[in-house]
Design an enzyme around this catalytic site. Structure first.
Site, PDB file in Angstrom:
ATOM      1  CG  HIS A 130      74.928  60.493  51.885  1.00  0.00           C
ATOM      2  ND1 HIS A 130      76.284  60.407  51.627  1.00  0.00           N
ATOM      3  CD2 HIS A 130      74.676  61.799  52.108  1.00  0.00           C
ATOM      4  CE1 HIS A 130      76.829  61.611  51.706  1.00  0.00           C
ATOM      5  NE2 HIS A 130      75.870  62.477  51.991  1.00  0.00           N
ATOM      6  CG  ASP A 135      74.371  59.371  55.373  1.00  0.00           C
ATOM      7  OD1 ASP A 135      74.969  58.312  55.096  1.00  0.00           O
ATOM      8  OD2 ASP A 135      73.137  59.388  55.587  1.00  0.00           O
ATOM      9  CE1 TYR A 333      90.125  55.493  44.336  1.00  0.00           C
ATOM     10  CE2 TYR A 333      88.397  54.200  45.382  1.00  0.00           C
ATOM     11  CZ  TYR A 333      88.829  55.379  44.807  1.00  0.00           C
ATOM     12  OH  TYR A 333      87.973  56.444  44.722  1.00  0.00           O
ATOM     13  CD  GLU A 409      68.898  57.639  62.279  1.00  0.00           C
ATOM     14  OE1 GLU A 409      69.034  58.469  61.368  1.00  0.00           O
ATOM     15  OE2 GLU A 409      68.048  57.766  63.201  1.00  0.00           O
TER      16      GLU A 409
END
Length: 433
Positions: A130, A135, A333, A409
């Site tokens: 990832h 994630d 895109y 995190e």
């Protein structure tokens, strides 16, 4: 595109914004969810799957959504799924999107939950990581789902949680991603009024949110050009038609499209060649040369003009050499465009979540995002969440897609809060025209 359903007066908007930021119930739910989001993210990070192959990822998400009592639909666009939360009061439907796929990258970080996964990609054994932070996107949306489900009775509207595969692109000869999710009818069925999405980035410090109104990320298109000549001995070029010289002239000639033919004061554009392939030996002029490249721009009219001029330029330059050119343009895109009114509505709530100084306007980004498909259907707002520790220089941090890409995190609580409060804010200030 749907017309944006405007909020109530700005004064009331600000009052609602600050009320949500200080309301103890969502804040308590966010606090209770914080450690779970980190746990979910670490599990997903250790178990990455490539686009259209996110089978176990989808099962992991599905179990969580069903435990929350959401209406769940699986198997959309191969491995995608949605959860639908019906609020206790009438109101709009807000779509929140996270992408699930990982990349064929071998991880080189030293976190204890680093990926050891491997798979076969384009016939090669590769690591899977990832490396773009999807994630974290999934974990934060799972967290927002838990918080908003805990507020179900008070919700003045509904929430569509979109867990999308293959944002990085579907495997060869497969469809996927946002475009296929829409083709298979999720917006027709659930009818969202707006869509919000976020993406982590190492280019900003932890907890800093980067936004831009209007065009944010470029359209990304691929072109393939085959210059057809006639093979001959390198000592007798007049005995054939040299596609290598013609190809070189095409490479140079197409540079004038952006520098001389497109109004780049309107929006910037890029035409880049990434691959040239032709010939097998130093003294043989080959039959053909293959050129492959990318087009990036921020305006759909300019995009169409570049397509037309690229084809004309390649064909006429080749013809002038006695060769011919086969030009194929593969549309990727579209431009990711943030609705101006929705952006204005979002900024106060983002500032309340991360602080005034931590919400910054960012320049246009020539990378692309398939969130653009959702924002072409309903008003959309897409923003970036910084994840580089504040004691590091974000400008020097390993970028997204690097095997050293690292996520602080501590940012995950802010991202979960932003998604939650944007949803509550839009519902609270919804006023149908």
């Amino acid at each position: 595109m749907k017309k944006l359903l405007l909020p109530i007066a700005i004064g009331a908007l600000l009052l609602a914004t600050h009320a949500f930021a200080s309301d103890p119930k969502p804040q308590q739910l966010l606090e209770n969810t914080e450690s779970k989001v980190i746990e979910w993210r670490r599990h997903l990070h250790q178990n990455p799957e490539l686009g259209n192959r996110e089978f176990e990822t989808a099962k992991y998400i599905e179990k969580h959504l069903r435990a929350l009592g959401l209406e769940v639909e699986t198997g959309i666009a191969h491995t995608g799924l949605v959860g639908f939360l019906r609020g206790g009061k009438p109101g709009p439907t807000v779509a929140l999107r996270a992408d699930m796929d990982a990349l064929p990258v071998t991880e080189r970080t030293d976190v204890h939950f680093a990926s050891k996964a491997r798979t076969t990609y384009q016939g090669k054994d590769v690591g899977v990581m990832h490396a773009c932070g999807h994630d974290t996107h999934v974990a934060m949306l799972m967290g927002a789902a838990e918080v908003l489900a805990g507020l179900r009775d008070e919700l003045a509207g509904n929430v569509l949680f979109i867990f999308q595969p293959a944002e990085e692109g579907a495997p060869d000869n497969e469809e996927g991603g946002a475009e296929l999710m829409l083709k298979e009818g999720i917006f027709k069925k659930y009818k969202p009024d707006v869509a919000f999405g976020q993406h982590v980035t190492s280019s900003l410090p932890t907890g800093v949110i980067g936004y831009r109104s209007g065009p944010l990320m470029a359209a990304a298109d691929e072109f393939r050009i085959t210059i057809n000549g006639r093979q001959t001995h390198g000592s007798r070029p007049w005995g054939g038609v040299d596609p290598i010289v013609a190809a070189a002239q095409v490479v140079m000639g197409t540079q004038a499209i952006v520098s001389r033919q497109i109004d780049i004061t309107k929006e910037p554009a890029v035409v880049s060649f990434g691959r040239i392939d032709g010939g097998v030996r130093n003294n043989i002029i080959p039959d053909s040369v293959y050129l492959n490249g990318t087009i990036r721009n921020f305006d759909m009219d300019n995009r169409a003009e570049i397509f037309k001029r690229l084809k004309t330029t390649a064909e006429l330059i080749a013809e002038s050499s006695g060769a011919s050119a086969d030009v194929e343009i593969l549309e990727g895109y579209p431009v990711t465009i943030n609705n101006a009114e929705l952006t204005e509505m979002a900024l106060p709530i983002l500032r309340s979540a991360v602080g005034d100084k931590n919400v910054v306007e960012v320049p246009k980004i020539t990378g692309a995002e398939d969130f653009s498909y959702y924002a072409n259907e309903v008003p959309g707002f897409f923003y970036f969440l910084g994840v580089t520790p504040r004691d590091q220089d974000a400008s020097q941090a390993p970028s997204n897609h690097s095997p050293l890409f690292y996520v602080d995190e501590d940012a995950l609580r802010k991202g979960t809060e932003a998604l939650t409060l944007l949803t509550l804010d839009y519902m609270a200030n919804y006023k149908k025209q």
